[in-house]
Enzyme design. Structure first.
Site, short mmCIF file in Angstrom:
data_model
loop_
_atom_site.label_atom_id
_atom_site.label_comp_id
_atom_site.label_asym_id
_atom_site.label_seq_id
_atom_site.Cartn_x
_atom_site.Cartn_y
_atom_site.Cartn_z
N ASP A 11 76.52 49.23 81.15
CA ASP A 11 76.84 48.23 82.36
C ASP A 11 76.13 48.93 83.34
O ASP A 11 75.32 49.77 83.21
CB ASP A 11 78.24 48.19 82.44
N SER A 12 76.23 48.35 84.60
CA SER A 12 75.47 48.89 85.76
C SER A 12 75.73 50.13 86.10
O SER A 12 74.95 50.94 86.67
CB SER A 12 75.69 47.92 86.77
#
Length: 83
Positions: free
Chosen positions: A38-39
């Site tokens: 994810d980010s």
């Protein structure tokens, strides 16, 4: 750095620092969907890549990178050595 060294380094930090399941690490694995990156993980990966490979990642250069193989291609292109 040779391609095999890049792949081993990437595999190591994905397993040890990002906690990706080692069985999921394949060149065709999608970074988001298959590896669950994810980010927040990406921010960590940027720091790890800078530390291990000695260059800064520009986010716009990774816009089309979707698989682990493409990510290793990107690192290989930045480290300058082909084998």
């Amino acid at each position: 750095m040779k391609r095999t060294e890049i792949e081993e380094t990437v595999k190591h930090f994905l397993v040890e620092e990002i906690e990706v399941d080692e069985e999921a690490i394949k060149p065709e694995a999608l970074l988001k969907d298959d590896l669950g990156i994810d980010s927040l993980d990406f921010v960590d990966i940027v720091v790890i890549v800078e530390r291990n490979f000695g260059f800064k990642i520009k986010p716009e250069e990774l816009a089309d990178v979707q698989t682990l193989g493409q990510f290793c291609d990107y690192i290989e292109s930045k480290t300058g050595e082909k084998n």
